[in-house]
Design a protein around this motif. Sequence first.
Motif, PDB file in Angstrom:
ATOM      1  N   VAL A  56      37.561 -43.356  32.601  1.00 32.50           N
ATOM      2  CA  VAL A  56      38.944 -43.335  32.382  1.00 32.50           C
ATOM      3  C   VAL A  56      39.441 -43.121  33.777  1.00 32.50           C
ATOM      4  CG1 VAL A  56      40.852 -42.083  31.675  1.00 32.50           C
ATOM      5  CG2 VAL A  56      39.080 -42.544  30.075  1.00 32.50           C
ATOM      6  N   PHE A  57      38.679 -42.413  34.549  1.00 30.61           N
ATOM      7  CA  PHE A  57      39.313 -42.092  35.974  1.00 30.61           C
ATOM      8  C   PHE A  57      38.997 -43.318  36.932  1.00 30.61           C
ATOM      9  CE2 PHE A  57      38.833 -37.214  36.065  1.00 30.61           C
ATOM     10  CZ  PHE A  57      40.113 -36.960  36.022  1.00 30.61           C
ATOM     11  N   TRP A  58      38.043 -44.162  36.618  1.00 31.12           N
ATOM     12  CA  TRP A  58      37.602 -45.275  37.382  1.00 31.12           C
ATOM     13  C   TRP A  58      38.492 -46.361  37.060  1.00 31.12           C
ATOM     14  CZ3 TRP A  58      35.742 -45.210  41.907  1.00 31.12           C
ATOM     15  CH2 TRP A  58      34.591 -44.234  42.312  1.00 31.12           C
ATOM     16  N   ARG A  59      38.692 -46.491  35.447  1.00 34.47           N
ATOM     17  CA  ARG A  59      39.626 -47.344  35.175  1.00 34.47           C
ATOM     18  C   ARG A  59      41.253 -47.048  35.694  1.00 34.47           C
ATOM     19  NH1 ARG A  59      39.298 -46.444  30.049  1.00 34.47           N
ATOM     20  NH2 ARG A  59      37.772 -47.670  29.546  1.00 34.47           N
ATOM     21  N   THR A  60      41.451 -45.991  35.650  1.00 32.38           N
ATOM     22  CA  THR A  60      43.110 -45.540  36.030  1.00 32.38           C
ATOM     23  C   THR A  60      43.011 -46.143  37.688  1.00 32.38           C
ATOM     24  OG1 THR A  60      43.100 -43.834  34.602  1.00 32.38           O
ATOM     25  CG2 THR A  60      44.672 -43.679  36.578  1.00 32.38           C
ATOM     26  N   LEU A  61      41.949 -45.646  38.264  1.00 29.08           N
ATOM     27  CA  LEU A  61      42.033 -46.071  39.740  1.00 29.08           C
ATOM     28  C   LEU A  61      42.143 -47.678  40.032  1.00 29.08           C
ATOM     29  CD1 LEU A  61      41.980 -45.228  42.741  1.00 29.08           C
ATOM     30  CD2 LEU A  61      39.337 -45.323  42.444  1.00 29.08           C
ATOM     31  N   ARG A  62      41.225 -48.345  39.184  1.00 27.94           N
ATOM     32  CA  ARG A  62      41.251 -49.987  39.245  1.00 27.94           C
ATOM     33  C   ARG A  62      42.556 -50.637  38.854  1.00 27.94           C
ATOM     34  NH1 ARG A  62      37.120 -50.212  36.200  1.00 27.94           N
ATOM     35  NH2 ARG A  62      38.076 -50.836  34.320  1.00 27.94           N
ATOM     36  N   ILE A  63      43.249 -49.900  37.827  1.00 29.72           N
ATOM     37  CA  ILE A  63      44.295 -50.463  37.436  1.00 29.72           C
ATOM     38  C   ILE A  63      45.588 -50.036  38.483  1.00 29.72           C
ATOM     39  CG2 ILE A  63      46.313 -50.502  35.749  1.00 29.72           C
ATOM     40  CD1 ILE A  63      44.108 -50.008  33.673  1.00 29.72           C
ATOM     41  N   CYS A  64      45.392 -49.025  38.955  1.00 29.00           N
ATOM     42  CA  CYS A  64      46.500 -48.564  39.815  1.00 29.00           C
ATOM     43  C   CYS A  64      46.560 -49.600  41.315  1.00 29.00           C
ATOM     44  CB  CYS A  64      46.470 -47.115  40.125  1.00 29.00           C
ATOM     45  SG  CYS A  64      46.926 -45.907  38.608  1.00 29.00           S
ATOM     46  N   LEU A  65      45.196 -49.504  41.792  1.00 28.62           N
ATOM     47  CA  LEU A  65      45.122 -50.442  42.923  1.00 28.62           C
ATOM     48  C   LEU A  65      45.575 -51.866  42.633  1.00 28.62           C
ATOM     49  CD1 LEU A  65      41.677 -48.911  44.370  1.00 28.62           C
ATOM     50  CD2 LEU A  65      43.944 -48.503  45.162  1.00 28.62           C
ATOM     51  N   LEU A  66      45.182 -52.417  41.564  1.00 27.13           N
ATOM     52  CA  LEU A  66      45.554 -53.921  41.421  1.00 27.13           C
ATOM     53  C   LEU A  66      47.298 -53.645  41.189  1.00 27.13           C
ATOM     54  CD1 LEU A  66      44.708 -56.544  40.918  1.00 27.13           C
ATOM     55  CD2 LEU A  66      44.566 -56.092  38.371  1.00 27.13           C
TER      56      LEU A  66
END
Length: 273
Positions: A56-66
């Motif tokens: 979930v942390f990595w998904r959040t980071l990926r979506i937030c960066l995009l």
Amino acid sequence: MPRRLRPLILLAPLLGFLALAYALPFLGVVGWSVTRPEPGLQNYHAALADPLVLSVFWRTLRICLLVTLISVTMAYLLALLWVRGTPLVRMLTELCILIPFWISVLTRAFGWLALLSNRGIINEWLTAAGLLEDPLRLVRNEFGVTVGMIHFMVPFAVFPLASAMRMVDERVLLAARGMGASRARVFWQVFVPMTSAGLMGAALLVFVFALGFFITPAILGGGRSVMVAELIYLRIFQSPDWGLAAAISVILMLAVSALLALLLKQLRPGGER
């Protein structure tokens, strides 16, 4: 009364309200993170070692960066039209920027759901035109979450960018043109570097907002693209695991605080960049 104490007296009611409304509840969350279900740091260990939480942390980071990258790019173009366009273009751009603030985030999220769902307007049109046999999966995934978040974030990114663009000295641009630089070269090598503070501020602002976003990911993600804020909600109201939810909240709060400190340092008047 000493002159130095007068601002503190005026700020005392606000500081007291902030302490009661934010500081005390946050300290309570910190207490939960180290006491539930038993005293210790096991909740932080679980938050940083559990594969589900880490995903979930990595998904959040990926979506937030995009979302940050696309939102700031779109906002830069809008701000450029708003600041340097003709009067008619400025008026139309200003309407495009301000109208989204008049519509609630919940209404916008359901609007995108009506557009992107399997039986939504876009899939119905494409199917009726014979371009599709099966509907596209545009919601209940990261694509739908990203689209909804970008729609919400772009207007917020416009304001720091427009402020930075208005501070650009027109004489510098004219000097670059007078020395033979093309319009494209003036834009990329003079104008963009002079608005770098606005770019940094807009990027940090969007990223911080995106980290704690809840309503749009919950509606457009449909429980299949869970982000950190939704995970905290699930751990409190459905699991329930209040200690782990509190630990995740503290980690998220520390990350946001660090980013806000960077933002304030970047936007400090007279500060070095």
